[in-house]
Each structure stands twice: as structure tokens, then as C-alpha cells.
Design an enzyme around this catalytic site. Sequence first.
Site, PDB file in Angstrom:
ATOM      1  N   GLY D 149       0.827  -1.196   0.000  1.00 17.41           N
ATOM      2  CA  GLY D 149       0.000   0.000   0.000  1.00 17.41           C
ATOM      3  C   GLY D 149       0.863   1.247   0.000  1.00 17.41           C
ATOM      4  O   GLY D 149       2.072   1.200   0.221  1.00 17.41           O
ATOM      5  N   CYS D 150       0.213   2.373  -0.257  1.00 20.79           N
ATOM      6  CA  CYS D 150       0.954   3.629  -0.361  1.00 20.79           C
ATOM      7  C   CYS D 150       1.493   4.080   0.995  1.00 20.79           C
ATOM      8  O   CYS D 150       2.699   4.301   1.156  1.00 20.79           O
ATOM      9  CB  CYS D 150       0.082   4.709  -0.992  1.00 20.79           C
ATOM     10  N   TYR D 151       0.615   4.196   1.989  1.00 19.75           N
ATOM     11  CA  TYR D 151       1.103   4.559   3.325  1.00 19.75           C
ATOM     12  C   TYR D 151       2.146   3.544   3.811  1.00 19.75           C
ATOM     13  O   TYR D 151       3.189   3.935   4.328  1.00 19.75           O
ATOM     14  CB  TYR D 151      -0.048   4.618   4.326  1.00 19.75           C
ATOM     15  N   THR D 153       4.292   1.816   2.279  1.00 19.99           N
ATOM     16  CA  THR D 153       5.605   2.013   1.652  1.00 19.99           C
ATOM     17  C   THR D 153       6.362   3.144   2.340  1.00 19.99           C
ATOM     18  O   THR D 153       7.517   2.990   2.748  1.00 19.99           O
ATOM     19  CB  THR D 153       5.427   2.326   0.156  1.00 19.99           C
TER      20      THR D 153
END
Lengths: 344, 344, 344, 344
Positions: D149-151, D153
Site C-alpha cells: 500500500g501507499c502509506y 511504503t
Amino acid sequence: MIRVGIVGGTGYTGVELLRLLATHPQAEVVAITSRSEAGMSVAELFPNLRGCYDELRYSEPDVEVLSQCYVVFFATPHGVAMAMMPELVARGVRVIDLSADFRIKNTELWAEWYGMPHSCPDIVQQAVYGLPEINRDTIANAQVVAAPGCYPTAVQLGFMPLLRHGLINPSRLIANAASGVSGAGRQGKIDNLFAEVGDSFKAYGVPGHRHLPEIEQGLARMTSGNVNLTFVPHLLPMIRGIHATLYAELNVGEYDLQGLFEDTYRDEAFVDVMPAGSHPQTRSVKGANMCRIAVHRPQGRDTVVVLSVIDNLVKGASGQAMQIMNIMFGFDEREGLQGLGLIP
Amino acid sequence: MIRVGIVGGTGYTGVELLRLLATHPQAEVVAITSRSEAGMSVAELFPNLRGCYDELRYSEPDVEVLSQCYVVFFATPHGVAMAMMPELVARGVRVIDLSADFRIKNTELWAEWYGMPHSCPDIVQQAVYGLPEINRDTIANAQVVAAPGCYPTAVQLGFMPLLRHGLINPSRLIANAASGVSGAGRQGKIDNLFAEVGDSFKAYGVPGHRHLPEIEQGLARMTSGNVNLTFVPHLLPMIRGIHATLYAELNVGEYDLQGLFEDTYRDEAFVDVMPAGSHPQTRSVKGANMCRIAVHRPQGRDTVVVLSVIDNLVKGASGQAMQIMNIMFGFDEREGLQGLGLIP
Amino acid sequence: MIRVGIVGGTGYTGVELLRLLATHPQAEVVAITSRSEAGMSVAELFPNLRGCYDELRYSEPDVEVLSQCYVVFFATPHGVAMAMMPELVARGVRVIDLSADFRIKNTELWAEWYGMPHSCPDIVQQAVYGLPEINRDTIANAQVVAAPGCYPTAVQLGFMPLLRHGLINPSRLIANAASGVSGAGRQGKIDNLFAEVGDSFKAYGVPGHRHLPEIEQGLARMTSGNVNLTFVPHLLPMIRGIHATLYAELNVGEYDLQGLFEDTYRDEAFVDVMPAGSHPQTRSVKGANMCRIAVHRPQGRDTVVVLSVIDNLVKGASGQAMQIMNIMFGFDEREGLQGLGLIP
Amino acid sequence: MIRVGIVGGTGYTGVELLRLLATHPQAEVVAITSRSEAGMSVAELFPNLRGCYDELRYSEPDVEVLSQCYVVFFATPHGVAMAMMPELVARGVRVIDLSADFRIKNTELWAEWYGMPHSCPDIVQQAVYGLPEINRDTIANAQVVAAPGCYPTAVQLGFMPLLRHGLINPSRLIANAASGVSGAGRQGKIDNLFAEVGDSFKAYGVPGHRHLPEIEQGLARMTSGNVNLTFVPHLLPMIRGIHATLYAELNVGEYDLQGLFEDTYRDEAFVDVMPAGSHPQTRSVKGANMCRIAVHRPQGRDTVVVLSVIDNLVKGASGQAMQIMNIMFGFDEREGLQGLGLIP
């Protein structure tokens, strides 16, 4: 009707003071100073004021003129208010200083953070820190009031109920805060250009921001413990608004945190505790003199999270200054401050 | 104190009506309807209203309830007001419709642009087009007033002085206009997502926008010539504000255009002609019931350029509706509408 | 691999040149000058360049160093390029000037608009106006190329098919254009602060903008008629992007305007005619060297509307400059310029 | 040249994959599916792709077609990939899933957070968590890779050096993160309208966000201690970018934190440790596959602050997915990913 003077009215807190005072039924702006814009109409510089202040022009600062005011606001960079203050105080003028000059009692600490010696430490000692929710009574009788900084307002109101009741560890506090760009002032700096801060986000001042000692001083008054705050401000791609996300270690098990916050602020006109589970948006206070707060205990673990939003130019500056004026002059504290936030 | 009802209060013109009515000393909102949100508190949906409307909840639309109001505002999509209007009119309620249902006298033309037949063409004929600067007197005595569209307000006020005095060719008018996204309403459409319209700009509706016939109808009343308008709206990456840039062929040589505009609007509280050479910013009217106008004649050539800005939700919708209410009920026209624009 | 020099690389067109040249397989930046930042790493000033230009530092401008480059770009305010140009030309360096110094053939007109006399009018005469879609062949062999302004690029590409075919009245042209704030450059001016231009929109320069004579000169080359343009630029609350909305009187009846535009630009890599009925968004070209165009004839009337969008820093400045470089050095015109626009 | 398929290409991670794959010299998109848009050209939906994907159209998902690809990306909401995965795995296709379906090893925990049972827990066990900086070797040989996921990472890359070296207390971690609105996806929801999230800022999901268990799982692999994270995401009024501000208690005295971070990421192409004292801006990675990190120890106290920024759609999604593809197929890991961030 009280006569009001403003020193330094070309910045954002200056124009916001004018916007708010325009609707105040008992105050009239009779003088506004600016060395750089002397002679210019305020409505020429800020066209939103057209039709309301058509006669008011910037003038050179003049103690004679200012001393005929009931109250003088300083909406200036730090260092300006302290230079004029002794003369104004001597003439009995009441002063509300929106700058940082009189906020920190320890003038050596002040000198360290602001990079200049303090020129009137004695007045600092008599000045009242103007957070109405904490110092209402002393504000009422003060001659000099230091209006709190924007971040300090949002952070102190968020931590206060917890610290006062000894529910959190004061030596491990975190304030992660974010501000709209108007907080950086109205000066021609590359760093604040639209093309620099638009469509982007960053932290700044992580090694140390001038609001840190002010906040720590305020929090220390709420607890007997040793206060230690990590404060990280961020710059938002928007104009107005501060959002503080506060973290602390709880030292209690089950506790009605929601009830605590509601009880603390039940009688406050300008602090609104949101229902449990809420996430206050900065836009809900855009243009309004209001601090909206929500308290969370994620996953029922032992870290409490408080969310606190204000408009940095209103409850974080000019609105709070007018609230202070209302208290000082015995007006209804809400006079001129009942405008609602702008949604959308 | 007059009793006010609002039909369809979950959109942006609805919440803006509530924000403005909150400060009106002679009006009280007693009913607000929404089929989808019936039972919900308005302050839950719009937290900026907290502390001001804590008791007001959305209810199912009910003609009985609405007919006990002195005035009912429709803040609904087109088609809704005309469905309820006959009953309300029959009961003598006064109505201010913010939607498009009663703006266009030619109901066949209306049907063509809005894609449905008009259900009460007779009421259309008796309805007054509510642009106060044109129709103040008829508004005062009207039972049904159609509040103008947002683009039509900015464009008509900009062209009016020129057309009335026959200074421009009415058959070759251009209105290049741009609106903030709030004009697109509060519906869950991909096209209006932040990630779609943020940081971008585009024209839309170039082949034909529903405000075209409304504007042409209004302009035709100002001239005996044949009106022909090219109208190109654009979508701005901001929330509030309309900016109209108007172009027309002048048919006069030297002329005091600045004086013409100042004379035309000298007595208007909500139209502000800026000094010669000005470029009005939309932010100067953000949140304010004001139209700011500047007139230019670039290079002294024969094309006149008029710049006209409003807040689409205030002078372009809810503020103008409240101005209409003030006229209808004999209040001071400025009552509740003296808030200044938010700069910065 | 050609050696490239850049004069004045601390502004937005400078950093954009560096971003684009970083991906060009046949060009290497060997020198970049800045008096104010001499000694600083470009990657320190612009962290997006980290990892790519870690060794490149700003240096004082030095004709010796620059004359060892195959090509020198000027990304400077007006007045700088003309001061250095004679020496560089004498040494046989090829120059692409992104500033306004060599765009206008009539140097008296130039002097009038730019407020200073032109110091090398002879070089102006030999310089080629670098719009590839018009002057590709002469660019190929030029020593000095004046890269077009941002507005002039969008406006000329939009009007060209119509003017060349004599379909519109050249004496009554209107270009209503809007630009992102990056077009105003990277200087510390109050007017371009986020808190000044964010969340707002305005026209500027209506009495006269410096791109007017440049555009009129370009349009005049496309027609035998007398060109007269009303040009109104606006400032958008976004960083990148220009949108031009062009209006003209058609002097033909039915006509396949869509086909005309498609035919005109069929072989152009960097002009994209959208399908009939389209509304190009500036974001579709954000970061890309592309001009997207749509042509409309609203209501079938006799006013044609052309919509033309570019990224002011790419097709409006640095990307076009690199396209010019590709043409001058016989590279594939698309080399290094195939990045797509950033959606969302 | 490998054949690539994309399932669910109408969202923001889908269009970003297409943008990035367009410049990849060894990959070709041969199929892209969407039930809702089947038959439509991708360039019609996303005009930035015009000229590059003119032949590519959305098709109904078809395992036959997809199984002829070397690799299939899922750019779908959760629940979709796990439904098709068994068939694709059985046919030997390699899959990179950008959704959450295969990120969490504990499928009961997954079911709890995602509100549905997991349909193929066995494939979850064989799937590799695709953070290259941690799992590069296992990614190379994996058949199924779950792109992080973005967060997660941004947060994991920020905490990793500290946790691996045992320098912080893992049971009291705080991740205060903020995301651009594109992270919320391309669906027609009121909450994500420009007029709702523009010019405002708020926290969301404080009681619990789905990325919490993913992050805690990842952090737990870096330490033997008990991991306990307080994770508060916020929504920024901008389109792209994630900024994580991480807080932890240091359990060491003086320590070269800067050196630690530089050493850890010295060989990573897509993690850039900024110089000491830096504040990375999200715009420095806009459009770029890069994570920029800075580490601070404010006031020399015992709380470490790590700042970590990515573009949520690139290093936080589609860029990282392409980086994973490069590793899986033995390409240079940087292939197609060398575009620089867009400043300004």
C-alpha cells in the site's frame, strides 16, 4: 463605542482585524499605521474592505495618535511592539499584541529563539498571556495582553483537559501540526510563492520552531510534571487553517475522555467539542473564531489522539485578539465574532 | 421575525442560505426539507453550523408545514420547485426559487434546454425575475420570484450599462466566464472529484449551456436590438467564485465608460464599480454578497472589456435570494448581508 | 552527444530544461550559470534533480565556457540575452533564447513594450521565430532562435488554420487566455504568494500585455488582412498550464472546421486536434510537450470558438526549446519529449 | 518485449500504469479490462494517453486473454484479484496485485479489516510482499507479488533502519501521515469532491485504517520486539503525494542517525536520503518513483523524527509495481522509471 488603533495593518492579521472589527457594534478603527504604505487607503490594498473603510488610510506610526485610542492592536513582526510599548504603557493605553514579543516570560529564552535581546522585560512580566479559556479573569484587568500564537492556541486547547487531570505523561508529548500558508505572512519570499508551496506538502522547522518554547511554557502551567514536547509543523497547500494532531501516553485505563473534554469546554463559546468519533475539518472554522476538537483512543490502546482545528487568522490571531478586547472592555465575549465557517 | 422554510437544504446553496440566515435578525428558519436526509441534524451534515442550528433537522417535504412559513426558498435541482409550486401559491405562500424553473418566460424554450415539459407555465408568467438591480420594484410585490442563475447575474450586471445606453453591438456579444467547482453542486460525480478538477482548467458546455437562454432573455430586455451571445463557461480549480470577462464592439468613439458604470451603480449596495484600470479578484467577494466590476477599453480600440466577479453561492445564489427576501418583506436590503469578503 | 549550456538556470524554465534534458540521449548539460547562486549545486536548489545532476553547479556566466557549447539556452528575464548575444554569435555558438529579446522584429515596438532600447537590432533580424509548426525549415539552419512566449504559442496554433484559409475576420480577434502561476516566474513578489493567488481568479494586464505585439506579429504572417487582437490574460490558482479560448467571426457558411484542423496538424507530433465536441483540460498536457486543440461553432452561429491548451513550461517554454534544439541538430524532433501528461 | 495485461484500468493506478508502461522499452500492454467501460478507448477516458495508446480499448475480463500475458497487473478494489487469482496462477501467469488482497498473511486479520472472508488463503501464503528494498530476492522468483500500500511504503522505508538496528522502542511508534486525494480513488463520492476536500485538511480513519495491520506486519519483520503503532492518516488538498512524519523513542544516546540512513539506502535507486536538516517536499517526487527521506533528532532529545515522502501513485502504487515487474523479469530495475519529479 471604543476607539481602536492598529499598528502594522498591511499583513494578513491586519486585514483580518479590519474585516472582523467592521462588524463590531462597539468598536471603531480610528488609526492604522504602516511606514511603507503611509497615505494609501486600506481599501485600495485590500479590496474586500471597499464600501466599509473608504475613509481609512495608513499613516506613519505616531504615539500621540495611538495614545488617544482605548486599545491598540499590534499586528507586526516581532520586535516592533516591544519598541513602542513603554511609551504606550506610560500613557495608559491598553494594548493587545498579536506578535510574539510578550508571550514568553523567560526573556532570555525569548532572546535565544528570536535572535535579539528583549528591550522591556519588566513589561513582559506584567503582560497577560491572552488565551481566554485559561486566563479570562486576568485578561479582563490587564493593560498589556499577549495574544497567543496560532499553533500554541490549537495545541494548548487540545492538551489542556488531559494535562490538568493528570491523565497523560507530560514528558512525552507530540504535536504534529499543519498550517495554511497565510501563517507565513504577507512578504515577498520565494518560499511562499504559489508555484513553490502549491500542490505540495512538507514539514518545516523540525530542528526547532519558535512556537515550541511558547507551547511548552503554556503546557507547563497545566501540570506539575516535567513537560517535554516534540513539535513538528507542516505547510499545507491552502490559505487558512491549522490542524493539530496531538499524541500522548495515557496513564489511565478506561476513562470517559469524551465526557472530560465536553465538561471542560461546556461553557466556552469558541471551543466546540465534536461528537465521539469525529474528524474536524479546517474548513468548518474557515473565517470563524472557533476551535473544534475531537478526542480519540485508537484501538483502545494507551495512546490518546486529539484533533484540534482553528483558522490561524481568526481563533489563531485576529479573532482571538478581538475576543480579548471584548473581555478587556466588558463586552459580550461573542460580539462581532458570530460569523460561521465557510462551507464549502 | 418571519418564519422561513427551505426545500432541499443538503446542497451548497442550502448550507449557504443557512449560514447567511443565521445572522439575519428578522428571519428564523423553521423548516428545512430533504427526502434523503430526513431526520438528520443540519449541523451534523454541515459542522460549520454547529452551535447555531443545533435543533434544526431535515424533514420530509410537507406542504402543510411549508405553508405556515412566510417565505419558502427552493434550493433544489430544476423540476422540483415547479412540482410543488401550484399548491404553495394557492395557499398564499411567497416563494423564492433558486432553481431554474421560473427564470425563462418562454416555456417551450425552457423545455428544450431542460429536457422536460414545464408543468405550470402560468405561474412562470406571473413570476418575477429576481435581479434586484433591474427588477427591485416588481420583486417587492411578487409572490413568486425566480432568483437568477450565477453566470447570468455576473454577465447581466456587466453588460447592462452598455446595452441600456446603446453603446455596443448587441448582436455580437461574448461572455467568457469561469466558475469555481461549487457551482457544479454537491453530488457524487467523478467529473467533480478533487483529483479530476484540481490543478487543471477547462472550458465546458461550449456547444450550449443552460444559462445561455436565460442570459439572452435578460440582455434582450436591455436593448431594442437583436441579442446574440457567445457564452463559454470554464471550470476553475477553486471552490467559490465566478469571473466573467465580457467583450463587445463599441459603436462610439471617445466615451466616459468609467463614469457610465459608476453612475449606473452609484446607489446599489451590492454592485461595486472598481477604479479605472482595476482587475477585480474573485477572492474580494468570497463569502460576500457583492458584484465587483471593472470596465476597460484596451489600447483605445473599439472592443470594450468588462470584468465582473461574484461569489457564485452568494450574489450568484443564496445571498441574492436573501437580498430578494429583504426586498419582499420591506427589510433593509442589506440586512444580514454585510459580511466582507475573505482576504486572504 | 552535444554539449549544452544554460544561462540563468534558477527559474522555472531553467529547472524544466534540466528535467527534460536529463532524459535526452544526445545532449549533456555542461554549464549552467547564475550570478546569485554561483557555487550551489542545482540539485540542492531543485531536489527533484537529485541523483541525476549531482555534479552540476551554478557558475558565473563566462563567455569562454559557454562558447565551448554546441548550443546555449537563455532562460533569463528580458534584457539579459541581448547583452551577451553578440559575443556568442561572433564565436559561432548556436543560441535558443527563451526570453523575449529576439521575438519581435520591430525593435522600436519591442523597446516600447519592454521599456528599454534594443541593443542588437541586427541580430533580431537574423533570428528565427521558433514556432516549429510554422518555421521548422528555417529553424533547422538558424544560429539564433527566439523561442515563442507561452501565450503566443497557444494562441497562434489555435488561430493558424482559420487565418491561413481566410475563414475569419482578422480585424476582430479575441484571445481570452488563462495561465498557471508558474508563468509569473520564481521571484519573491507578494502578488504571486500562495495566499494572494490561491483560491482566486482574476484578469491582469487588460490595458496591454507584452505578449500582444508578439501574437499580433505572428498572426499577421498568416493573413493578408489587418490583424487586430483583443488579448486578455488571467491568472489561475494552479501551477502549470495555459488555456486559450479564442473567438473570431466566421466569414463562411457551413464548413468542415474539424477537418480543417485535423488536416493542418496531421503530421505534427506536438499538436493534437481533439475529436469534435471536446473540451481539452490543461492537465492532459501537464509536464508534456503538447498542444491540444478543439474547435467549436456554438449553436451553428457565426462565431468560431477554438480551445487550445499547453503546459506553459513545456510546449510554452522549455519543451519547445528542446524541440527547437532537436530540429537544429537534426535529431528526431520527439527525442526526450515523449513523456505523457500527468493525470490525475 | 513482454506482453502485459491490466485488470481494472479505469482508476488512477490504472492510468498511471499506462503512463509509465508507455515509456518502458521491453513491455507492451496487450489487454486492459473494465466491465463498465468495455469497448471504450483508453485514450478517450484519459486524454493524456492520446497518441500513445490509440488502439487500446477496455475489454471484458477474460482469463483466456489474460493468461497469454507474461504478467498481469491488478489495479482493482480489494476482493477482485483474489476471485480471479486461482485460475491465473493455475495457468502459470505471473501476477502483480496492486490491491490489498495478498498483502496480509493472517487471513483472519485480513477478513476482519476488509469485511469479507478471504477466498484463497493458500495463495496468500505463497505471495511475496513486494517492497523491493526488503524483499528483492524473493520478488525475483515469485509468481504472485502483492504490491505494498501507499502509506505502508512510506512508513516502512522510514522506520526500517531504526528498527533493524534496534535503536527505537517498537511498542510506541507513531506514524502521522497525509495523502493527496488521488489515494481515495476514482469513484463518484461526495466526500472526495473538490468542493468538499479543497482548501481544507482533516484526519480520517483515526479509530482504525486498513493500512494499520499491513504496516504493523511489515514493521514486526524488522524487529524482535512487540510492535505497536499509532497510525493517523490525513487528507491533503492536493492530488498526488504522501508525507509520513514518524516518531519514535530512541534508546541510544549520541548516534549517527544520518549515517545509518545513508548506509542503509546507499545502493537503492529509489530511496534518496536527503542531507542532514532537510525537509523533503512531496512535489520533489511528483510523478517519480522515488522515496525521499530525512531523519531528525529535534533539540537533541530522545524522540527521533523521520520524514518520508512518495508519490502515492508511483512509488506508492504503479511505479513500484513496475519496479517489481523489472525485478521479476530481470530487467534493469530502473527501466522506465527514470522520470524526474515535477518542480514546480
